[in-house]
Design an enzyme around this catalytic site. Sequence first.
Site, short mmCIF file in Angstrom:
data_model
loop_
_atom_site.label_atom_id
_atom_site.label_comp_id
_atom_site.label_asym_id
_atom_site.label_seq_id
_atom_site.Cartn_x
_atom_site.Cartn_y
_atom_site.Cartn_z
N CYS A 157 61.00 21.40 -2.14
CA CYS A 157 60.82 21.83 -3.53
C CYS A 157 62.17 22.32 -4.04
CB CYS A 157 59.78 22.96 -3.60
SG CYS A 157 59.44 23.48 -5.29
N CYS A 214 44.56 20.82 0.96
CA CYS A 214 45.77 21.27 0.25
C CYS A 214 46.83 20.19 0.41
CB CYS A 214 46.21 22.60 0.87
SG CYS A 214 47.70 23.25 0.13
N CYS A 259 58.99 31.90 -0.77
CA CYS A 259 58.31 30.67 -0.32
C CYS A 259 59.16 29.89 0.67
CB CYS A 259 57.98 29.80 -1.54
SG CYS A 259 57.29 28.20 -1.08
N CYS A 280 49.40 29.56 2.64
CA CYS A 280 50.18 29.38 1.41
C CYS A 280 51.64 29.72 1.62
CB CYS A 280 49.71 30.35 0.33
SG CYS A 280 48.17 29.93 -0.36
N CYS A 337 61.63 29.56 -4.97
CA CYS A 337 61.02 30.88 -5.14
C CYS A 337 61.38 31.70 -3.90
CB CYS A 337 59.51 30.75 -5.30
SG CYS A 337 59.08 29.78 -6.75
N GLU A 357 56.48 21.06 -6.39
CA GLU A 357 56.00 21.46 -7.71
C GLU A 357 55.35 20.24 -8.36
OE1 GLU A 357 55.52 24.09 -9.85
OE2 GLU A 357 54.75 22.43 -11.02
N GLU A 359 53.70 18.22 4.86
CA GLU A 359 52.54 18.78 5.53
C GLU A 359 51.34 18.79 4.58
OE1 GLU A 359 54.33 21.57 8.95
OE2 GLU A 359 54.27 22.52 7.00
#
Length: 410
Positions: free
Chosen positions: A146, A139, A153, A385, A150, A212, A126
């Site tokens: 990833c 963005c 997230c 985010c 985390c 990342e 995305e």
Amino acid sequence: MATTEMSAETSSPIEKTPLERYIAPAQPSLVGMNRAELAEALAAVGVPEKQRKMRVQQLWHWIYFRGVRSFDDMTSVSKELRTALTEKFTLARPEVVAEQVSVDGTRKWLLRMAGEQGGDRPHEVECVYIPDTGRGTLCISSQVGCTLNCSFCHTGTQRLVRNLTAGEIIGQLLVARDRIGDWPGGMPPSDGPVPMDGGRYITNIVMMGMGEPLYNFDAVKEALLIASDGDGIGISKRKITISTSGVVPMIERAGNEIGVMLAVSLHAVRDPLRDELVPLNRKYDIAELMDACRNYPGATNAKRITFEYVMLKGVNDSLDDARALVKLLEGIPAKINLIPFNPWPGSKYECSDWSQIEKFSEVIFNAGYSSPVRTPRGRDILAACGQLKSETEKLSARERMALRAMAMTE
Ligand code: SAH
Ligand code: SF4
């Protein structure tokens, strides 16, 4: 899948098509190639060495300045060369398979690209465009999914992870410009964004999408050097930011070799909590991370490092934490970006109360730091985010076999 569902307030200019309908381009795309690679491509179609530099310049202009999608539109290139290029190469970017527009004008695209070599199914990422007064930020994702998990997230919950290529990274910017009419002479769609001052829609890039970026260093570097090249896309390095969860050994190289702005996802001021929120902290702890920031090449008071801090209710939002944060940043040219936690289906945290965010921000402000609270954008389309997640998952061996069996009987 939640990320691609439409809410009542959003429009959907592009409906999602099924994964199986994707057909990868047959030839390699020139999008994402640097000058040396373009010269090689020209050599492969028989352009003599002494002409290559000039031809590279032409290609660069057409691909990265004008954004053409067909070799036929390269009017300064001879017909013969255009034909030769068409036979061996494409100008393909990632395919837009869904577009959502938030009530606040934020746009999110679901982009599809080839799967791994000989692999199962295409992959998806995305990309989000956030228009604002006087500027527009894109963005961009650096990986499919990833690996870092985390705990707050959404992207970290995705099973399949692969690095994007430089072409797939810069391709996101090309696609965004295609969709919002941000090429010279381009017309934005009728429901498109409001023109920015100075006539450009995308003025800033943040590597804050999926993945990342410092785990995909080479491709991110190539893509950002293309994005900042003055003969092409031409976005200043000061307007490009890499956000990292703290890949300490790559931070110095990012400063030296890419030279863009740095953002660090800090989120906690003590190791035990950061170990839990950002598991990479178990490898590179807060002290090491702060050292790397202190030494970040090019960081000055005019080029501050942004520290991102997600506000999680009752977890990291006490005023003690705020004071410890100020202390931790001593001696680093820093600004602090407080991010209200954006919930996603199944997340276990809550966003701090607004009054608490204000008090936290005040402690930081009183210590002399700017501490803007990032207004969540595009929440209604899960574009804020940490809400990005694509449907791409690794198929199990059994699922792969079943798929092959299906293909063979068709
Ligand atoms: N992997 C990189 C860049 C992508 S994430 C990184 O972690 O820095 C971009 C930012 O969004 C990071 O600061 C990340 O910690 C934050 N983020 C992730 N999930 C979030 C959520 N649910 N709510 C608010 N911010 C989140
Ligand atoms: Fe990965 Fe960044 Fe999400 Fe952590 S916050 S899981 S590093 S994308």
